[in-house]
Design a protein around this motif. Structure first.
Motif, short mmCIF file in Angstrom:
data_model
loop_
_atom_site.label_atom_id
_atom_site.label_comp_id
_atom_site.label_asym_id
_atom_site.label_seq_id
_atom_site.Cartn_x
_atom_site.Cartn_y
_atom_site.Cartn_z
N VAL A 1 25.29 46.92 48.51
CA VAL A 1 25.20 46.34 49.85
C VAL A 1 26.34 45.36 50.11
N GLY A 2 27.22 45.17 49.14
CA GLY A 2 28.35 44.27 49.33
C GLY A 2 29.44 44.58 48.33
N ILE A 3 30.69 44.52 48.79
CA ILE A 3 31.85 44.76 47.95
C ILE A 3 32.88 43.68 48.24
N ASP A 4 33.30 42.94 47.20
CA ASP A 4 34.33 41.93 47.37
C ASP A 4 35.05 41.73 46.04
N ARG A 5 35.76 40.63 45.90
CA ARG A 5 36.47 40.33 44.66
C ARG A 5 36.10 38.94 44.17
N SER A 6 36.06 38.81 42.85
CA SER A 6 35.75 37.52 42.25
C SER A 6 37.01 36.68 42.14
N ALA A 7 36.83 35.43 41.72
CA ALA A 7 37.97 34.54 41.56
C ALA A 7 38.92 35.02 40.47
N SER A 8 38.42 35.83 39.54
CA SER A 8 39.27 36.39 38.48
C SER A 8 39.91 37.71 38.91
N ASP A 9 39.81 38.05 40.20
CA ASP A 9 40.44 39.24 40.78
C ASP A 9 39.76 40.54 40.35
N ALA A 10 38.51 40.45 39.91
CA ALA A 10 37.75 41.65 39.54
C ALA A 10 36.95 42.13 40.74
#
Length: 690
Positions: A109-118
């Motif tokens: 239900v959601g797609i983004d990136r973490s602070a570590s660029d993952a």
């Protein structure tokens, strides 16, 4: 006494006709009061306060124009208090209370990136092995590390993975950002990661139409434009930032251009303005329409529909909601032949957002968005009054508008940005002056044109032209970010600073009459408090894996690697900056066999890193503070902070006091709230060994 009442009545009567913009201020005051409590109020209390507040709001007008607004203000605060509590209970859901490792199944239900660029997936309809569905979190968020076999996650697809999950973490230091509260209102009951490939279990089904449309449009844009340019275009058109690299984001933040990524008032205003002008000009070119149709109102209706579509596709962040409400209010006013933009429309937008999402008040997005908008409207109202009767060259208005809007927005949002992100961009005004015109003249018009040409397969034409503007902005950001001293670290202020500064700024913008300058007093007090901010002399992470000791050269860390997120936040809050390795080099004592020692006044700190280090220290003395990353039971009267203790206390800070060192825990500061889980039974462990 009677004279005092007459004075209050006279002041309130002098503000008649200008009080509505204060409504969200007092509603926000009640919401802020709820979030500042250390004990969760009972449901019956929330209900009673809310009902009393609602009744008094309705009765406020009958009390009279002098004191009625004061009653209404207190009543709005009561309503805000109850609204925040009701919202907290409405989103309540199970929270994982242990570290889980095993299969995780859920729908994307959601797609983004973490602070570590993952790449990071948010899942609902979660299934965990050997867990009762009633105890399973509503949503979990998982970062994807390692080599992934299923590299193209689709909205609505059901996936399965083997991952590590844990409860949302608390603040990295007492009084810091509470991620548990943030996760609670997002219905995130667990966060974690996986290094194993994510597998597709079921193809996307029905539902989630808007999310699927967003991601489809994002993929199409990125297929037409390569690299960071395509990711930038997708972020502007859909709000999907999952394709943007962390280095680009850091560059935009350093140059104060990150606001161009947020679909906010600038984008919504440019889009609505472009659609309004295009439709109006197009209709005026048709003789029959020009003479028989209400062209201006039809153009406003078309712009409103375009803004609604943009809101739907963007994901609906707080800034986007505020921008849409503002645009909708202005366009509706045009259709009704009323004034299009005023502080009333800003207040209406704030009321709508706060009523439906009270938790938005404590987010930097809400604070920066409304700070900028309120300041801009207030300043341009004064400029309009100043321009009356004066003849100005044609070129003066747009140039002055660009310079003033960039300066005012930057000045209004700077305190919020510095308080939350501990950084000030020293060349942000220059970057905005040479980037915002390109955004308005090239990027947004081409984005609208690309959407219109997409059904015919000709969107590549507009996107290609749009890419020139995006490349210019990215180039400006990279160039300015390379300058020496582009950013300056700022110490984190104490909790009173932002409310004081906000009240003073609002008073300057909303009050009418000569008393307006009184708003400078709370602003000055906030600056004075900020300048005198002191930091803890000793910090301990909530896992016992990192210790930070304040020295004359700055914060010294007990290890050069590991717990990087905590280390980065401590250094930023200190206003120190620099890397973890640089801070570790400042450690004043010796580090032998993973045992870090340092003196702190008449006491000594021992940081034991790992089980072997714990085993090497069998006894301790009263003057020692033993901090361990593994369970420790040294014999002696020392103070021990190990994972067992820290699990209940959270992060720990030590402050200098007349009696030595004063220990303050995150649990003491944040209290016992819904998002903190059940009250821990061995709270006495906080003082274990004393």
């Amino acid at each position: 006494m009677a004279q005092a009442f007459h004075m209050v009545a006279a002041v309130m009567l002098g503000q008649r006709g200008h009080l509505f913009p204060w409504s969200p201020v007092f509603l926000a005051a009640g919401i802020g009061l709820y979030f500042s409590l250390r004990v969760e109020p009972a449901l019956w209390m929330l209900t009673v306060i809310g009902l009393c507040g609602g009744i008094c709001v309705l009765l406020g007008g009958r009390i009279g124009p002098a004191f009625g607004p004061l009653v209404a203000a207190l009543s709005l605060a009561a309503v805000g208090f109850s609204l925040a509590g009701a919202r907290a209970h409405m989103v309540a859901g199970p929270v994982l209370d242990f570290r889980y490792y095993g299969p995780v199944q859920g729908r994307i239900v959601g797609i983004d990136r973490s602070a570590s660029d993952a790449l990071r997936l948010t899942l609902d309809q979660v299934v965990l092995e050997r867990m009762d569905p009633d105890d399973t979190p509503i949503r979990v968020r998982v970062s994807l590390h390692g080599t992934q076999g299923y590299i193209d996650p689709q909205p609505g697809a059901v996936v399965i993975l083997t991952g590590h999950l844990s409860p949302p973490g608390g603040a990295v230091e007492p009084g810091g950002f509470d991620f548990r509260r943030h996760a609670w209102f997002k219905e995130l009951g667990a966060v974690g990661y996986t290094r194993a490939p994510v597998l597709l279990l079921e193809f996307p089904g029905s539902g989630q139409v808007l999310f699927k449309a967003r991601m489809w449009l994002s993929e199409r844009v990125q297929s037409q434009l390569d690299g960071e340019t395509g990711a930038f275009a997708a972020a502007l058109m859909t709000g999907d930032r999952s394709g943007m690299g962390q280095e680009t984001l850091r560059t935009l933040r350093a140059t104060n251009l990150a606001h161009l990524l947020a679909i906010s008032g600038l984008h919504m205003g440019l889009l609505a303005g472009f659609v309004f002008a295009s439709v109006r000009i197009g209709l005026l070119l048709i003789p029959y329409a020009r003479h028989n149709w209400p062209v201006k109102k039809l153009a406003a209706a078309a712009a409103l529909l375009a803004a609604l579509g943009y809101l739907s596709l963007s994901g609906g962040s707080v800034a986007t909601q505020r921008a849409f409400i503002m645009a909708a209010t202005a366009l509706t006013a045009l259709m009704l032949n009323r004034r299009a933009l005023s502080l009333r429309s800003v207040a209406m937008a704030a009321l709508v957002v706060l009523v439906f999402r009270p938790e938005a008040l404590v987010s930097p997005g809400f604070q920066m968005s409304f700070a900028a908008t309120t300041a801009l409207v207030a300043v341009f109202e004064q400029i309009t009054i100043w321009q009356q009767g004066r003849q100005m060259p044609r070129w003066f208005a747009p140039v002055m508008g660009l310079v003033v809007s960039s300066a005012v927005a930057g000045f209004a949002t700077a305190p919020v940005g510095m308080a939350h992100f501990n950084m000030v961009s020293q060349y942000g005004l220059i970057a905005n002056l040479v980037s915002v015109p390109v955004m308005g003249a090239v990027v947004v018009p081409m984005a609208v044109l690309a959407a219109l040409l997409m059904p015919f397969g000709l969107d590549w034409i507009a996107l290609t032209i749009m890419s020139f503007g995006l490349d210019w902005i990215l180039g400006v950001a990279a160039w300015i970010a390379s300058w020496d001293g582009v950013t300056r670290p700022v110490i984190a202020p104490e909790w009173r600073v932002l409310p004081l500064m906000a009240f003073g700024g609002l008073f300057l913008c909303l009050w009418r009459g000569p008393g307006r300058s009184a708003g400078l007093l709370p602003v000055g007090a906030a600056i004075f408090l900020w300048m005198g901010t002191e930091r803890p002399v000793l910090l301990v992470s909530d896992t016992g894996t990192l210790v930070g000791l304040m020295t004359e050269e700055g914060r010294a860390l007990s290890r050069p690697k590991g717990s990087g997120f905590v280390a980065e936040n401590w250094l930023e809050n200190d206003g120190q900056g620099g890397s973890q390795e640089q801070a570790a080099a400042l450690w004043p004592g010796e580090i032998v066999a993973r045992v870090a020692r340092a003196a702190i006044g008449t006491r000594e700190v021992l940081h034991l890193q790992g089980k072997r280090a714990v085993a090497s220290v069998e006894s301790c003395e009263a003057a020692q503070i033993v901090i361990s990353s593994a369970e420790a039971h040294p014999t002696g009267p020392c103070q021990v902070l190990d994972p067992t203790t820290l699990r209940y206390t959270g992060a720990v800070a030590f402050w200098p006091s007349d009696t030595g060192l004063l220990m303050v825990t995150d649990r003491q500061v944040s209290g016992q709230r819904l998002w903190h889980g059940p009250e821990s039974e061995p709270m006495q462990l906080a003082a274990k060994g004393q």
